[in-house]
Scaffold this active site. Structure first.
Site, short mmCIF file in Angstrom:
data_model
loop_
_atom_site.label_atom_id
_atom_site.label_comp_id
_atom_site.label_asym_id
_atom_site.label_seq_id
_atom_site.Cartn_x
_atom_site.Cartn_y
_atom_site.Cartn_z
N SER A 182 0.81 -1.21 0.00
CA SER A 182 0.00 0.00 0.00
C SER A 182 0.85 1.27 0.00
O SER A 182 0.33 2.36 -0.14
CB SER A 182 -0.89 0.01 1.23
OG SER A 182 -0.10 -0.04 2.39
N LYS B 271 3.41 9.81 2.98
CA LYS B 271 3.27 10.80 1.92
C LYS B 271 4.09 12.04 2.28
O LYS B 271 4.41 12.27 3.45
CB LYS B 271 1.81 11.24 1.79
CG LYS B 271 0.83 10.16 1.35
CD LYS B 271 0.81 10.00 -0.16
CE LYS B 271 -0.35 9.10 -0.59
NZ LYS B 271 -0.32 7.76 0.07
#
Lengths: 241, 241
Positions: free
Chosen positions: A161, A200
DNA sequence: AGTATAGGCGAACTGTTGTTCGGTGTCAAG
DNA sequence: CTTGACACCGAACAACAGTTCGCCTATACT
């Protein structure tokens, strides 16, 4: 000999072997120690038996604008041409770096990072409970960016992921625990509404947070500040194949 | 220029005026000059008439983990960021740090890997040729997979052409030089017809070679065996952020 | 008062470090 | 051949810089 130095400059190649060696050594030394070397340290490292010769070449390099010197000051050397990360490596940041003799920096591997759960954080004081038999991983000292090793830990990534951050299943992420970060930092964030942890780049756009994947082929996602909990800053990634 | 201390003020405020002045001065001095100040320079700047007092406070600051010193070296001062630790907690004794006798694995960083050029390989004899002060990178010993460190080297990746192998611009790949490999190995291959170097998983399918990106969202490419030159096997990737 | 502790002072000492200088070898231009 | 530039060597020198030591002052605790 084929060391490719990342000064694309033929200017660098034009230097004598000694001058090249000197420049490379100074860059590495500053990186390692946090301060420039002395003439004698340079001489010893570059196999130059006389301090005067080092001095001579140093002044040559000043003329060629590779470095600057402060007269009559010990270690009074500054690298001037600092691009990229090679010979004339600059202090990319302040030369604030822990150093303990060049030995490996060991960081505890404390668990796994799974997309569907918040990052498993070690206790705030896990440093004190450090168990010498714990799973440790060596990381390049530079990766710590000056942070104290005791507040840094490593996690293994489970699942793919994180692929949009160019992180694969099985990769090890080295993190520093923190709740805030600066724009552009790569951070692990827990998104309560989605019950997801993701890595991120973080950008505060005021009314919303932009989470930018590191993979340019992918688009950013936007979240409300209340739905974005920073868990730690990623210092580096290690992948063993 | 003020040296910005990224610490909670309380810890900093707890220091004596002189110690605060010293820390601020050192930070500014390094910023300005590129190397740390001497004891006497600190004394002069902070209005401390005796070198021994500067020395005293410097050692105090070492105890409090605000900085590190190299004994008997001029300007041997490094700023470090204080480790976490609650207010008023005694300095913790370096928990996760440094096995001194431990053998860090150091690998020479010899250049860059660029998509448009074959991998720049160091000479076959670089093991004994290379200068111990060259740019070295620590890697986890496990990453070497038992290979002799002398045949292993590291390259910095330039450009994002390796992104389908989950390798970013600026990443460091640790490689072992070899011309052959087993199926499934991640290798650096030079494709003469395309004038490209790329990192892919290697699969020999008899009449053709399948080069499988590590990124599952991307498709494999197929090349003729004559148009596929293995340059080395990737042992690992290190990314520092 | 007596004493322990933190912080300070100045001077002397020692090792470090930048500088200078006489001299060597090489090579190419005059 | 001579000359001068360039790079180099070794040694000595002087300034620089870290360390140590005896002694001082103020404060707080017993």
């Amino acid at each position: 000999m084929t060391y490719e130095l990342d000064e694309p400059d033929s200017l660098f190649e034009a230097l004598s072997e000694r001058q090249k060696a000197i420049l490379i050594f100074i860059g590495g030394f500053i990186d390692r120690e946090g301060f420039p070397p002395t003439i004698r340290e340079i001489g010893e490292a570059c196999d130059i038996p006389s301090t005067s010769v080092v001095n001579y070449n140093l002044n040559k390099l000043v003329d060629l604008q590779w470095l600057e010197r402060s007269k009559e000051k010990s270690r009074g050397i500054r690298l001037v041409r600092r691009s990229g990360g090679g010979a004339g490596r600059p202090p990319r940041e302040r030369p604030v770096r822990a150093y303990d003799g060049g030995s490996a920096t060991l960081v505890p591997r404390v668990g796994r990072i799974v997309a569907s759960k918040p990052v498993m954080l070690p206790g705030a004081d896990f440093g004190q409970y450090y168990d010498p038999d714990m799973d440790l991983i060596e990381v390049p000292r530079e990766m710590l960016r000056g942070f104290d090793p005791s507040e840094v830990f490593a996690l293994e990534v489970q699942g793919d992921s994180m692929i949009d951050a160019l992180i694969d299943d099985g990769d090890i992420v080295v993190m520093r625990k923190q709740q805030t970060c600066a724009d552009g930092d790569l951070v692990a964030v827990w998104l309560p509404q989605d019950s997801t942890t993701t890595l991120k780049a973080f950008y505060d756009e005021g009314t919303r947070i932009r989470l930018q994947p590191r993979n340019p082929t992918m688009d950013p996602i936007y979240v409300h500040p209340n739905n974005c909990q920073i868990q730690g800053k990623v210092l580096g990634v290690v992948r063993m194949l």
